[in-house]
Design an enzyme around this catalytic site. Structure first.
Site, PDB file in Angstrom:
ATOM      1  N   SER A   1       0.839  -1.199   0.000  1.00 45.41           N
ATOM      2  CA  SER A   1       0.000   0.000   0.000  1.00 45.41           C
ATOM      3  C   SER A   1       0.869   1.242   0.000  1.00 45.41           C
ATOM      4  O   SER A   1       1.660   1.480   0.927  1.00 45.41           O
ATOM      5  CB  SER A   1      -0.908   0.004   1.239  1.00 45.41           C
ATOM      6  OG  SER A   1      -1.369   1.318   1.487  1.00 45.41           O
TER       7      SER A   1
ATOM      8  N   ASP B   1      -6.814   0.551  -8.270  1.00 46.98           N
ATOM      9  CA  ASP B   1      -8.046   1.356  -8.353  1.00 46.98           C
ATOM     10  C   ASP B   1      -8.866   1.043  -9.606  1.00 46.98           C
ATOM     11  O   ASP B   1      -9.953   1.586  -9.788  1.00 46.98           O
ATOM     12  CB  ASP B   1      -7.702   2.851  -8.344  1.00 46.98           C
ATOM     13  CG  ASP B   1      -7.190   3.296  -6.979  1.00 46.98           C
ATOM     14  OD1 ASP B   1      -7.555   2.667  -5.968  1.00 46.98           O
ATOM     15  OD2 ASP B   1      -6.413   4.263  -6.932  1.00 46.98           O
TER      16      ASP B   1
END
Ligand code: S3P
Length: 452
Positions: free
Chosen positions: A170, A318
C-alpha cells in the site's frame, strides 16, 4: 428541493474526439502536503479540483498554511517549514479520502501538538490499524475507534527511525511512514511486500530531500529541509481508465486521451487490457515534471477473457471496477486473484461489482480475494429480471464503471448514489457526454431511480 442522486445511463454513440481528464489525485494530495511543510512557495499546476484533494488543502489551512487558489487547477502553497504547522482545535475532516487520512496520520505523528482526523461514513469504516501499527513502531502514539477513525494523534512524541516491513502492499502506508520518518531521529527504511506507486519518494526528491528508493524499498533521514518547488500534476490514469475501457467496448469508437500520467506503478490496466486484446496506441510520449505522460489512442476491439497476472494487481488497484466491466463484455471468463484489498476500498468493490453485474445479467463467482467474471451480453437493469437501480454505495469508481457498462447494455441502467464521483472526477458526466456517452442526471423523484 430536488437533489441529483443518480444517473440514467444508456447506449450513446461511438466515442470520438479528444478527452483531457483531470489531474492525478495521488500527486495532488502529496503536492499540498509537501508544499505545506517546505520552506518557501510551491506552485501546483494541474491540481485535481476534487473533494478529496480539496479536503487535504482545507486541512492544511486549518493547520495555519496559506494556500491560494488563483484559478482552477492552480494552488500556491506558502510553506511553513517542517516545524511550522499550528495545532487545530477542531477535528481535521478528511471526507471520503483514505489517502488524506493515512498520509496525514504519518505527518501529524511527528508534530509537537495533538490532532484528530475524522472521515465520512465510508472512511470511518476503513481499516486504520495498518497505518497505526507501523507508525507506533517509530514511537508514534495514535488512538483509534477500535482500529478505525476518528484517529487521535498525540503530539510531542520522540520518533526513532527504524526498519519497517509492511505486510500490505500500500502506497498510503509506505507514504505515511516516510512522512513520519522526516520527523524521526536517524534513518527510516520501508520495505513493501510488492512495489507500489512511488510518488512520495519522487516528490520528496523534487523538494530536495535525499530520499533513496528502488521498487519495493524506500529510505529517508529525519531532520532535513524541504524546499518549495513547482509541481506539474499529470492527468490521472485512474480517471482515464473509464474512457480507455468505454472506447474499447463501444463499436466504432476512436478516442484520443491527452497527456495521461503513465507512471509504471499505475498502468497495470493497460497491460491487462492489451492481454485481453485491446487496441491502445501510445503517442506523443514525453516527461512532464519528472513523470512520464503520453496520449492514448483507443479504438474499439473485441476482448477475450484472461487470468489477470497477479503481479499487475498493485499497479491497477483502483482499476478493478472498470476491469470487471471489461471482463463482463469479453469472450470467455476473466479471473482475478490476489486482490483482497478491493474489499476495504471506498466500498467492498468485489461484492458491489458482483451485485451490480449480476443485475445486468452477468455470471460472476466471487472469491475472498477476487472473482471469475463470465463474459456475456449486458442487459439494462430495467430489462433484466431482478434488475433495478445499480447501487454504487457512495463509491465514485463503482458509479463511473457502471456508466461505462451501460454504453453497451440493452436498455437503461439507473445508477444510484453518484455524488461521490466528485471526490476524484468532478465533471465526469459532462465530459463523458461530450465523448459520446448516453448519461443523464436523475433526481430523487425520478421513477427510474425508484424502480427495483
Ligand atoms: C493511493 C494508494 C492506493 C489507492 C488510492 C491512492 C495513494 O491505496 O487505492 O486511491 O495515493 O497512495 P492503497 O495504498 O491503500 O493501496
Amino acid at each position: 428541493m430536488t437533489t441529483t442522486t443518480g444517473w440514467i445511463a444508456a447506449r450513446g454513440s461511438a466515442l470520438h474526439g479528444e478527452v483531457i481528464v483531470p489531474g492525478d489525485k495521488s500527486v495532488s494530495h502529496r503536492a499540498i502536503m509537501l508544499g505545506a511543510i517546505a520552506e518557501g512557495v510551491t506552485r501546483i499546476e494541474g491540481f485535481l479540483e476534487g473533494e478529496d484533494t480539496r479536503a487535504t488543502a482545507a486541512i492544511f489551512r486549518q493547520l495555519g498554511v496559506r494556500i491560494e487558489a488563483p484559478s482552477d487547477g492552480v494552488r500556491i502553497v506558502h510553506g511553513v517549514g517542517l516545524h511550522g504547522l499550528r495545532a487545530s482545535q477542531d477535528p481535521l475532516g478528511c471526507g471520503n479520502a483514505g489517502t488524506a487520512m493515512r498520509l496525514l496520520t504519518g505527518l501529524l505523528a511527528g508534530q509537537a501538538f495533538d490532532s484528530t482526523l475524522v472521515g465520512d461514513v465510508s472512511l470511518s469504516q476503513r481499516p486504520m490499524r495498518r497505518v497505526i501499527d507501523p507508525l507506533a513502531a517509530l514511537g508514534a502514539h495514535i488512538d483509534s475507534n477500535d482500529g478505525r477513525a476518528p484517529l487521535r494523534i498525540r503530539g510531542g512524541q520522540l520518533l526513532l527511525g527504524s526498519n519497517i516491513d509492511l505486510t500490505v502492499a500500500s502506497a498510503q502506508l509506505k507514504s505515511a511512514v516516510l512522512l513520519a520518518g522526516l520527523y524521526a531521529d536517524g534513518e527510516t527504511r520501508v520495505t513493501e511486500p510488492h512495489p507500489t506507486r512511488d510518488y512520495t519518494e519522487r516528490m520528496l526528491k523534487a523538494f530536495g530531500v535525499p530520499c533513496e528508493f528502488a521498487p519495493g524499498i524506500a529510505t529517508v533521514r529525519g531532520g532535513g529541509t524541504l524546499r518549495g518547488t513547482e509541481v506539474h500534476v499529470p492527468a490521472d490514469f485512474s480517471s482515464a481508465a473509464f474512457f480507455l475501457v468505454a472506447a474499447t467496448l463501444v463499436p466504432g469508437s476512436d478516442l484520443l486521451l491527452r497527456q495521461v500520467g503513465m507512471n509504471p506503478r499505475r498502468t497495470g490496466l493497460l497491460h491487462v487490457l492489451r492481454l485481453m486484446g485491446a487496441n491502445i496506441v501510445e503517442e506523443a510520449a514525453s516527461v512532464q515534471g519528472g513523470e512520464p505522460v503520453c496520449d492514448l489512442r483507443i479504438r474499439h476491439a473485441q476482448l477475450h477473457g484472461i487470468e489477470v497476472p497477479v503481479e499487475h494487481v498493485p499497479d491497477m488497484i483502483d482499476e478493478f471496477p472498470i476491469l470487471f466491466v471489461a471482463a463482463a463484455c469479453a469472450q470467455g471468463a476473466t479471473t482475478v486473484r490476489g486482490a483482497a484489498e478491493l474489499r476495504v476500498k471506498e466500498s467492498d468493490r468485489i461484492a458491489v461489482m458482483a451485485t451490480g453485474l449480476r443485475s445486468l445479467g452477468i455470471r460472476i463467482d466471487e472469491t475472498p480475494d477476487g472473482a471469475s467474471i463470465h463474459g456475456g451480453n449486458l442487459q439494462g437493469s430495467t430489462l433484466h429480471e431482478g434488475g433495478g437501480v445499480i447501487e454504487s454505495h457512495g463509491d465514485h469508481r463503482i458509479a463511473m464503471a457502471f456508466a461505462v457498462a451501460a454504453q453497451v447494455a440493452d436498455g437503461e441502467v439507473p445508477i444510484g448514489d453518484v455524488a461521490n464521483v466528485a471526490t476524484s472526477f468532478p465533471g465526469f458526466d459532462a465530459l463523458a457526454r461530450t465523448a459520446g456517452f448516453g448519461l443523464r442526471d436523475a433526481w430523487t423523484a425520478d421513477p427510474a431511480l425508484r424502480r427495483g
